[in-house]
Design an enzyme around this catalytic site. Structure first.
Site, PDB file in Angstrom:
ATOM      1  N   ASP A 133      -2.371   1.376   7.295  1.00 11.70           N
ATOM      2  CA  ASP A 133      -1.576   1.124   6.083  1.00 11.70           C
ATOM      3  C   ASP A 133      -1.210  -0.359   6.000  1.00 11.70           C
ATOM      4  O   ASP A 133      -1.109  -0.922   4.911  1.00 11.70           O
ATOM      5  CB  ASP A 133      -0.283   1.954   6.096  1.00 11.70           C
ATOM      6  CG  ASP A 133      -0.539   3.430   6.305  1.00 11.70           C
ATOM      7  OD1 ASP A 133      -0.671   4.141   5.302  1.00 11.70           O
ATOM      8  OD2 ASP A 133      -0.632   3.855   7.473  1.00 11.70           O
ATOM      9  N   GLU A 182      -1.316  -1.573  -4.529  1.00 14.38           N
ATOM     10  CA  GLU A 182      -2.547  -0.794  -4.664  1.00 14.38           C
ATOM     11  C   GLU A 182      -2.274   0.407  -5.557  1.00 14.38           C
ATOM     12  O   GLU A 182      -1.261   1.088  -5.413  1.00 14.38           O
ATOM     13  CB  GLU A 182      -3.059  -0.340  -3.302  1.00 14.38           C
ATOM     14  CG  GLU A 182      -4.435   0.307  -3.407  1.00 14.38           C
ATOM     15  CD  GLU A 182      -5.061   0.578  -2.057  1.00 14.38           C
ATOM     16  OE1 GLU A 182      -6.047  -0.098  -1.734  1.00 14.38           O
ATOM     17  OE2 GLU A 182      -4.555   1.455  -1.333  1.00 14.38           O
ATOM     18  N   ASP A 189       0.871  -1.173   0.000  1.00 17.36           N
ATOM     19  CA  ASP A 189       0.000   0.000   0.000  1.00 17.36           C
ATOM     20  C   ASP A 189       0.911   1.227   0.000  1.00 17.36           C
ATOM     21  O   ASP A 189       1.412   1.633   1.044  1.00 17.36           O
ATOM     22  CB  ASP A 189      -0.901  -0.006   1.240  1.00 17.36           C
ATOM     23  CG  ASP A 189      -1.743   1.253   1.354  1.00 17.36           C
ATOM     24  OD1 ASP A 189      -2.215   1.749   0.317  1.00 17.36           O
ATOM     25  OD2 ASP A 189      -1.922   1.746   2.487  1.00 17.36           O
TER      26      ASP A 189
END
Length: 154
Positions: free
Chosen positions: A137, A64, A7
């Site tokens: 996160d 992501e 991420d």
């Protein structure tokens, strides 16, 4: 199969490594904290962090994709981080898959508009984890890895 989920972020970059067989298991998770002030050193810090967590036993990498943000400076900076991250993954692994936040949320919660807390709840439920995982996160990175595991049908 070992999957590294990432991420990307400009302050914290979450990461997670999951194993898919015999069942989904969390191997490692954490975040790379970006503390440098100048962009060139921030990017270097991100790459050094990726090099520390990556190992050759990882079979798949999933990242992501960039989310929509109202501030153009934020989008530009995140795009620079994402570009550096993508290049490094290509150099050390050879390829990666990308998932939008909508795809990740839908895969993990069934709702593409789920809140981060809902994603975190489902990540813990899917993996059978008790207690909190902070910061979010990290759960986002785990969710990216779970999403990829569903897409590649491991």
């Amino acid at each position: 199969m070992k999957i590294l989920g990432i991420d990307p972020g400009t302050i914290k970059c979450g990461y997670a490594i999951i194993e898919t067989k015999p069942k989904l298991t969390l191997i490692d998770a954490g975040f790379i904290k970006i503390t440098e002030k100048e962009l060139q050193y921030q990017l270097s810090q991100l790459i050094e962090g990726i090099d520390m967590i990556y190992d050759s036993s990882i079979d798949e990498v999933a990242i992501e994709d960039i989310f929509f943000a109202y501030n153009p400076k934020t989008v530009l900076k995140l795009a620079q981080f994402r570009g550096a991250l993508s290049l490094r993954i290509l150099q050390i692994h050879g390829n990666f898959s990308e998932y939008t936040p909508l795809q990740v949320k839908r895969a993990v919660t069934g709702n593409g508009k789920a809140k981060k807390e809902q994603v975190a709840f489902m990540v813990k439920r899917i993996l059978g984890i008790k207690g909190d995982i902070k910061p979010l996160d990290i759960t986002d990175a785990i969710a990216v890895a779970i999403t990829h595991s569903q897409r590649v049908k491991c």
